[in-house]
Design a protein around this motif. Structure first.
Motif, mmCIF file in Angstrom:
data_model
loop_
_atom_site.group_PDB
_atom_site.id
_atom_site.type_symbol
_atom_site.label_atom_id
_atom_site.label_comp_id
_atom_site.label_asym_id
_atom_site.label_seq_id
_atom_site.Cartn_x
_atom_site.Cartn_y
_atom_site.Cartn_z
ATOM 1 N N THR A 305 14.234 0.891 6.919
ATOM 2 C CA THR A 305 14.889 1.914 6.339
ATOM 3 C C THR A 305 14.539 2.637 5.231
ATOM 4 N N LEU A 306 14.494 3.714 4.919
ATOM 5 C CA LEU A 306 13.646 4.572 4.022
ATOM 6 C C LEU A 306 14.176 4.809 2.765
ATOM 7 N N TYR A 307 15.575 4.621 2.868
ATOM 8 C CA TYR A 307 16.513 4.997 1.554
ATOM 9 C C TYR A 307 15.978 4.567 0.074
ATOM 10 N N ARG A 308 15.191 3.581 0.089
ATOM 11 C CA ARG A 308 14.666 3.025 -1.292
ATOM 12 C C ARG A 308 13.040 3.477 -1.292
ATOM 13 N N THR A 309 12.608 3.715 -0.223
ATOM 14 C CA THR A 309 11.126 4.059 -0.389
ATOM 15 C C THR A 309 10.723 5.203 -1.645
ATOM 16 N N SER A 310 9.369 5.009 -1.926
ATOM 17 C CA SER A 310 8.974 6.132 -2.709
ATOM 18 C C SER A 310 8.458 7.185 -1.862
ATOM 19 N N GLU A 311 8.273 8.373 -2.753
ATOM 20 C CA GLU A 311 7.579 9.348 -1.873
ATOM 21 C C GLU A 311 6.086 8.955 -1.361
ATOM 22 N N TRP A 312 5.470 8.165 -2.119
ATOM 23 C CA TRP A 312 4.267 7.610 -1.431
ATOM 24 C C TRP A 312 4.404 6.936 -0.393
ATOM 25 N N GLU A 313 5.392 5.978 -0.328
ATOM 26 C CA GLU A 313 5.557 5.166 0.872
ATOM 27 C C GLU A 313 5.954 6.193 2.052
ATOM 28 N N ARG A 314 6.608 7.298 1.853
ATOM 29 C CA ARG A 314 6.962 8.153 3.116
ATOM 30 C C ARG A 314 5.909 9.130 3.418
ATOM 31 N N SER A 315 4.723 9.243 2.656
ATOM 32 C CA SER A 315 3.768 10.148 2.968
ATOM 33 C C SER A 315 3.269 9.653 4.337
ATOM 34 N N GLU A 316 2.729 10.655 5.212
ATOM 35 C CA GLU A 316 2.352 10.611 6.541
ATOM 36 C C GLU A 316 1.431 9.520 6.653
ATOM 37 N N ALA A 317 0.504 9.474 5.777
ATOM 38 C CA ALA A 317 -0.618 8.542 5.791
ATOM 39 C C ALA A 317 -0.281 6.869 5.712
ATOM 40 N N VAL A 318 0.521 6.925 4.755
ATOM 41 C CA VAL A 318 0.996 5.514 4.405
ATOM 42 C C VAL A 318 1.955 5.185 5.558
ATOM 43 N N LEU A 319 3.245 5.838 5.823
ATOM 44 C CA LEU A 319 4.244 5.448 6.617
ATOM 45 C C LEU A 319 3.649 5.213 8.130
ATOM 46 N N ASN A 320 3.009 6.549 8.529
ATOM 47 C CA ASN A 320 2.596 6.359 9.844
ATOM 48 C C ASN A 320 1.583 5.130 10.138
ATOM 49 N N SER A 321 0.690 4.809 9.124
ATOM 50 C CA SER A 321 -0.148 3.646 9.355
ATOM 51 C C SER A 321 0.470 2.413 9.563
ATOM 52 N N PHE A 322 1.418 2.218 8.645
ATOM 53 C CA PHE A 322 2.306 0.759 8.811
ATOM 54 C C PHE A 322 3.029 0.934 10.202
ATOM 55 N N ALA A 323 3.659 2.008 10.521
ATOM 56 C CA ALA A 323 4.652 1.800 11.847
ATOM 57 C C ALA A 323 3.885 1.734 12.973
ATOM 58 N N MET A 324 2.764 2.453 13.068
ATOM 59 C CA MET A 324 2.028 2.450 14.129
ATOM 60 C C MET A 324 1.279 1.131 14.599
ATOM 61 N N ARG A 325 1.460 0.377 13.659
ATOM 62 C CA ARG A 325 0.736 -1.013 13.626
ATOM 63 C C ARG A 325 1.788 -2.228 14.224
ATOM 64 N N GLN A 326 2.913 -2.150 13.623
ATOM 65 C CA GLN A 326 3.978 -2.831 13.726
ATOM 66 C C GLN A 326 4.951 -2.642 14.869
ATOM 67 N N VAL A 327 5.498 -3.401 15.625
ATOM 68 C CA VAL A 327 6.467 -2.936 16.723
ATOM 69 C C VAL A 327 7.845 -3.358 16.051
ATOM 70 N N LEU A 328 8.549 -2.150 15.788
ATOM 71 C CA LEU A 328 9.848 -2.113 15.036
ATOM 72 C C LEU A 328 11.148 -1.841 16.015
ATOM 73 N N ALA A 329 12.242 -2.405 15.411
ATOM 74 C CA ALA A 329 13.421 -1.934 16.172
ATOM 75 C C ALA A 329 13.668 -0.637 16.306
ATOM 76 N N GLY A 330 13.430 0.009 14.941
ATOM 77 C CA GLY A 330 13.316 1.362 14.531
ATOM 78 C C GLY A 330 13.075 1.585 13.210
#
Length: 385
Positions: A305-330
């Motif tokens: 859930t992204l409501y506590r993340t920083s702008e850097w954590e939500r950047s495409e490079a950082v967020l997508n790199s993490f999310a594409m590696r792990q299998v998440l419920a969402g």
């Protein structure tokens, strides 16, 4: 003729190495993304080779820079081996006691190549095993989210004795009402009492009123919590109450929003005291760094859930790199982030992870989000649908 033939063979070997290196590097860095495409294209029906080729093309076109970087790195390493094999004849003589061992630079280069490829492959295989292990629990949650389309937020809304509708109560009355209405996905806010018990509450000062009618700015004991009231009217709910309901309703899943600073401790309590319910407890984590800690505790189906993340954590490079590696419920984001035509939403959807949005009480807005690719929404108004 021997040198040209050797050059061609070593060059072909270097090319194969570059492709293999790029492939395992891609699998290691984007495990969930790659498998989601390959497994979808391996489904029965149609020309399997054609489907596989389309899947590989989608992987490459999804992030060509990463694929090219892997190919370039592999080609550079392979080229060094070609140079040593064809142009350079370097040897090292190493004396061990009375024995003299001759080692060629080519042998060292090939060994290094194999070590690099082996290490990268081991990383990719380990990540793949982790993906498939987690997917067994993640898949049912994703399917349920897709079917339900709505997550009952903070236990759901409830009408008080004064005739007003209350939200964010996390109360026993609201929870039971949601179950009566058929909710199978309920999000609850949890905090830890002073004596280490999990209780359902959003904010102490705003929501909890003691037995004597005073408000508490900080956590209280479990006994004091049970004697008090939520908003002065509703019955406080504890994890024991939630566990009892989950036993009575085996179809029920709980999305956990653990408040306060004791994030990890709260999930430890859940894992230690309610291990049989863990598969139906869906943790929400707030920073990518928390994922591995929860995984080690045994949780598998988790929501970022992204409501506590920083702008850097939500950047495409950082967020997508993490999310594409792990299998998440969402991945969950606030309704306020879906703006400007859904630019950020489309970025997150590229990860191929399901996307959920909170908090949406307007059915028209919810349908608009579904058309944009959102899988489910958190809502206080479960009965408005």
């Amino acid at each position: 003729m021997r040198r040209p033939r050797g050059t061609i063979l070593w060059s072909l070997g270097a090319a194969v190495f570059a492709v293999l290196f790029a492939g395992v590097l891609e699998l290691s860095r984007r495990t969930a993304y790659v498998w989601s495409i390959l497994e979808a294209d391996a489904a029965p029906g149609g020309n399997q080779m054609k489907n596989l080729a389309r899947g590989v093309f989608e992987i490459i076109s999804g992030d060509p820079k990463m694929v090219c970087a892997g190919l370039a790195a592999g080609a550079l390493i392979g080229a060094l081996t070609v140079v040593l094999a064809v142009l350079v004849r370097a040897y090292w003589n190493i004396r061990i006691g009375k024995r003299c061992i001759t080692i060629s630079a080519l042998a060292v280069a090939v060994a290094v190549d194999l070590l690099i490829l082996g290490w990268t492959t081991a990383q990719a295989l380990a990540q793949s095993r982790r993906y498939h292990e987690a997917y067994e629990q993640v898949a049912p949650v994703r399917l349920l989210m897709e079917e339900e389309k709505r997550i009952c937020h903070a236990g759901g809304s409830v009408t008080g004795a004064d005739g007003k509708k209350y939200k964010y109560t996390n109360s026993l009355e609201a929870f039971r009402l949601s179950l009566e209405r058929g909710a199978r996905l309920v999000e609850l806010d949890f905090r830890i009492s002073t004596d280490g018990a999990l209780v359902c509450i959003h904010k102490w000062k705003k929501d909890f009123i003691r037995e004597d009618g005073t408000r508490s700015e900080k956590a209280v004991s479990l006994e004091e919590f049970r004697k008090g009231k939520i908003r002065g009217s509703f019955t406080p709910m504890t994890m024991e109450d939630v566990a009892k309901a989950m036993e009575e309703h085996p179809e029920l899943y709980i999305v956990v929003d653990l408040k306060g600073d004791d994030f990890f401790r709260g999930y430890q309590i859940l894992a230690q005291e309610y291990p049989d319910l863990m598969a139906r407890m869906i943790p929400q984590f707030y920073h990518a760094s928390q994922f591995d800690d929860l995984y080690r505790l045994g949780y598998r189906a988790m929501i970022y859930t992204l409501y506590r993340t920083s702008e850097w954590e939500r950047s495409e490079a950082v967020l997508n790199s993490f999310a594409m590696r792990q299998v998440l419920a969402g991945i969950t984001m606030g309704n306020y982030r879906v703006k400007d035509g859904g630019v950020f939403l489309r970025q997150v959807l590229k990860t191929r992870e399901p996307v959920y949005v909170h908090t949406v009480d307007d059915p028209d807005r919810a349908h608009e989000l579904f058309e944009m690719g959102v899988s489910a929404i958190y809502t206080n108004e479960y009965d408005a649908w």
